[in-house]
Design a protein around this motif. Sequence first.
Motif, PDB file in Angstrom:
ATOM      1  N   ILE A 280      47.133  51.875  35.705  1.00 20.82           N
ATOM      2  CA  ILE A 280      47.042  50.682  35.204  1.00 20.82           C
ATOM      3  C   ILE A 280      47.629  49.794  36.413  1.00 20.82           C
ATOM      4  N   LEU A 281      48.397  50.469  37.340  1.00 21.37           N
ATOM      5  CA  LEU A 281      49.025  49.664  38.623  1.00 21.37           C
ATOM      6  C   LEU A 281      48.053  49.211  39.386  1.00 21.37           C
ATOM      7  N   LEU A 282      46.878  49.465  39.419  1.00 23.70           N
ATOM      8  CA  LEU A 282      45.694  49.152  40.076  1.00 23.70           C
ATOM      9  C   LEU A 282      45.405  47.792  39.811  1.00 23.70           C
ATOM     10  N   ALA A 283      45.965  47.157  38.543  1.00 19.90           N
ATOM     11  CA  ALA A 283      45.734  45.929  38.275  1.00 19.90           C
ATOM     12  C   ALA A 283      46.630  44.886  38.737  1.00 19.90           C
ATOM     13  N   LEU A 284      47.560  45.446  39.331  1.00 18.21           N
ATOM     14  CA  LEU A 284      48.802  44.352  40.143  1.00 18.21           C
ATOM     15  C   LEU A 284      47.944  43.265  40.897  1.00 18.21           C
ATOM     16  N   PRO A 285      47.138  43.493  41.933  1.00 17.99           N
ATOM     17  CA  PRO A 285      46.662  42.487  42.892  1.00 17.99           C
ATOM     18  C   PRO A 285      45.463  41.952  42.172  1.00 17.99           C
ATOM     19  N   LEU A 286      45.101  41.882  40.789  1.00 14.15           N
ATOM     20  CA  LEU A 286      43.765  41.498  40.316  1.00 14.15           C
ATOM     21  C   LEU A 286      43.955  39.888  40.210  1.00 14.15           C
ATOM     22  N   PRO A 287      45.097  38.981  39.821  1.00 11.62           N
ATOM     23  CA  PRO A 287      45.282  37.754  40.189  1.00 11.62           C
ATOM     24  C   PRO A 287      44.733  37.182  41.364  1.00 11.62           C
ATOM     25  N   LEU A 288      45.188  37.961  42.659  1.00 11.45           N
ATOM     26  CA  LEU A 288      44.909  37.326  43.892  1.00 11.45           C
ATOM     27  C   LEU A 288      43.565  37.540  44.343  1.00 11.45           C
ATOM     28  N   VAL A 289      42.844  38.707  43.585  1.00  7.96           N
ATOM     29  CA  VAL A 289      41.484  38.955  44.064  1.00  7.96           C
ATOM     30  C   VAL A 289      40.521  38.012  43.428  1.00  7.96           C
ATOM     31  N   ILE A 290      41.071  37.669  42.186  1.00  5.44           N
ATOM     32  CA  ILE A 290      40.159  36.586  41.407  1.00  5.44           C
ATOM     33  C   ILE A 290      40.210  35.237  42.201  1.00  5.44           C
ATOM     34  N   THR A 291      41.347  35.039  42.634  1.00  2.66           N
ATOM     35  CA  THR A 291      41.532  33.669  43.285  1.00  2.66           C
ATOM     36  C   THR A 291      40.798  33.584  44.585  1.00  2.66           C
ATOM     37  N   ARG A 292      40.683  34.758  45.210  1.00  7.98           N
ATOM     38  CA  ARG A 292      39.738  34.888  46.543  1.00  7.98           C
ATOM     39  C   ARG A 292      38.253  34.884  46.310  1.00  7.98           C
ATOM     40  N   LEU A 293      37.837  35.702  45.275  1.00 11.89           N
ATOM     41  CA  LEU A 293      36.523  35.501  44.990  1.00 11.89           C
ATOM     42  C   LEU A 293      35.664  34.626  44.311  1.00 11.89           C
ATOM     43  N   VAL A 294      36.585  34.284  43.289  1.00 13.48           N
ATOM     44  CA  VAL A 294      35.939  33.306  42.358  1.00 13.48           C
ATOM     45  C   VAL A 294      36.132  31.832  42.668  1.00 13.48           C
ATOM     46  N   LYS A 295      35.091  31.083  43.200  1.00  9.41           N
ATOM     47  CA  LYS A 295      35.386  29.723  43.608  1.00  9.41           C
ATOM     48  C   LYS A 295      35.524  28.784  42.261  1.00  9.41           C
ATOM     49  N   PRO A 296      36.389  27.811  42.425  1.00  3.10           N
ATOM     50  CA  PRO A 296      36.531  26.727  41.210  1.00  3.10           C
ATOM     51  C   PRO A 296      35.121  25.969  41.342  1.00  3.10           C
TER      52      PRO A 296
END
Length: 319
Positions: free
Chosen positions: A9-25
């Motif tokens: 489950i620790l693999l989810a730690l950078p998930l917010p950063l990945v989302i902000t980088r990959l998903v454009k508003p």
Amino acid sequence: MFELADPWILLALPLPLVITRLVKPRPVFERGFPVPDRIGGMLMAASPQAQARTRTLADLLILWIIWGLMIFALSGPRQLQPVSALKVSGRDLAIVLDLSGSMVREDFYLDGHQITRLQAVTRVGSEFARRRAGDRVALIVFGSEAYFATPFTFDTEAVARRIQEATIGISGRATNISDGLGLALKRLANSHAASRVVILLSDGVNNAGATNPGGVAELAAEMGVRVHTIALGPKDLQSAEPGERGVVDATTLRAIAEISGGEAFRVKTTDDLVDVTQALDRLEATDSAGLTAEVYRSFWTWPAAMAAALALLAAWRQA
């Protein structure tokens, strides 16, 4: 040893950063309308874009810490606790206790005081049950009828308490040895234990029921169940005066033990009863390898509580 139950489950730690980088508003096109400058300034100050620009490094740090604590709690931090293994003998042991009316006779002594037969049995018998750790123990009581007071269980303390609570009259005042032993055999018939044992204690003569105790003993022998018998009381049929009451049929109890491959004991005093229980401990020893078990102490509540506290702090800062 400290460990994580689900470290992946620790693999989810950078998930917010990945989302902000990959998903454009997604751009939002809204039709505007003129407002006074003062009101427009207030609306702009309250907009998400303005709040994002004014968000401090401390606010971002708090949010990341909250996220990290939540992920850490979900990963299941825990510690293996040292637990003594439960010793299991592989034996099912049924204690069959006579609660007929003659058990109220005060012809036993304990610590210099005269006590009833039942008091002697409950005191010594309960201690015997407590020493049977590793056995599955059951308690059957009988008088005119027989019934299970405690089913087979590893909880020897519960059996000991039921022995201490035994009361004359709840099963009738006659002596139905056959039904008491027969009920024990009925339950043992479904047992898959490597060793099956009955300890039968009586202070009287079988005078109820339609079955002969000898026939029940033969059934026990066919089932491979050893029956150890305890003949309780100062006098038996052979030593008592003709017509004397409160005597025990030691001969029948001895025959039951011999037929089934068990041992027969004669108890006339409280000391004799203590010696018998110690002899039974040696005959049916409980030493054996213990069952291994892993017991963990969980610590997920601590990071979860810290995350909740920081979330309240972040909400207060944004208020």
